[in-house]
Motif scaffolding. Structure first.
Motif, PDB file in Angstrom:
ATOM      1  N   UNK A   7      -3.406  -6.287  -8.655  1.00  0.00           N
ATOM      2  CA  UNK A   7      -4.207  -5.234  -8.024  1.00  0.00           C
ATOM      3  C   UNK A   7      -3.486  -4.655  -6.796  1.00  0.00           C
ATOM      4  N   UNK A   8      -2.886  -5.535  -5.994  1.00  0.00           N
ATOM      5  CA  UNK A   8      -2.128  -5.093  -4.817  1.00  0.00           C
ATOM      6  C   UNK A   8      -0.915  -4.263  -5.247  1.00  0.00           C
ATOM      7  N   UNK A   9      -0.226  -4.740  -6.285  1.00  0.00           N
ATOM      8  CA  UNK A   9       0.948  -4.042  -6.800  1.00  0.00           C
ATOM      9  C   UNK A   9       0.577  -2.626  -7.248  1.00  0.00           C
ATOM     10  N   UNK A  10      -0.480  -2.497  -8.026  1.00  0.00           N
ATOM     11  CA  UNK A  10      -0.890  -1.185  -8.536  1.00  0.00           C
ATOM     12  C   UNK A  10      -1.316  -0.251  -7.407  1.00  0.00           C
ATOM     13  N   UNK A  11      -1.975  -0.793  -6.383  1.00  0.00           N
ATOM     14  CA  UNK A  11      -2.378   0.022  -5.230  1.00  0.00           C
ATOM     15  C   UNK A  11      -1.138   0.521  -4.479  1.00  0.00           C
TER      16      UNK A  11
END
Length: 128
Positions: A7-11
């Motif tokens: 989720x952090x990566x995609x954000x």
């Protein structure tokens, strides 16, 4: 370095892709020419990174060039000639996807680097 959660990566990816769109607009507006070179061994992640960069930008501004082995005609030309024809026009960004094998073999054999530079490059290459 700790690995990012999905989720952090995609954000973060989304944020950086928005910045690339701003860069794209600026390059186009100013008529600039940009060359980006990704160089590394096969399966090092160059392709995935280039895909993430070009995913949200215009193919009219961003162009990816991954040259195949040189033709017989290209082998008789100056090494640099095959790249120059792919350089960007005003308002374009070109990404060169290069394998390290070019540097390890072609550049040395064609005389585009000194023996010491070639030896240093080979010392820095990962053993895999």
């Amino acid at each position: 370095m700790a690995r990012l959660k999905r989720k952090e990566y995609e954000k973060e990816l989304s944020r950086l892709q928005a910045e690339l769109c701003k860069l794209q607009d600026w390059v186009k507006h100013k008529g600039l020419r940009v060359i980006i070179v990704f160089e590394g061994r096969d399966a090092a992640g160059k392709g995935g990174t280039i895909r993430a960069i070009t995913e949200r930008v215009s193919p009219r501004v961003f162009r990816v060039v991954a040259l195949p082995s040189p033709s017989d005609r290209e082998k008789s030309q100056m090494y640099f000639q095959r790249y120059v024809q792919h350089f960007p026009a005003g308002g374009e960004i070109v990404i060169f996807d290069r394998s390290w094998y070019n540097r390890a073999g072609v550049e040395y054999v064609m005389g585009f680097c000194m023996p010491e530079q070639h030896q240093r490059f080979l010392q820095l290459c990962p053993i895999a």
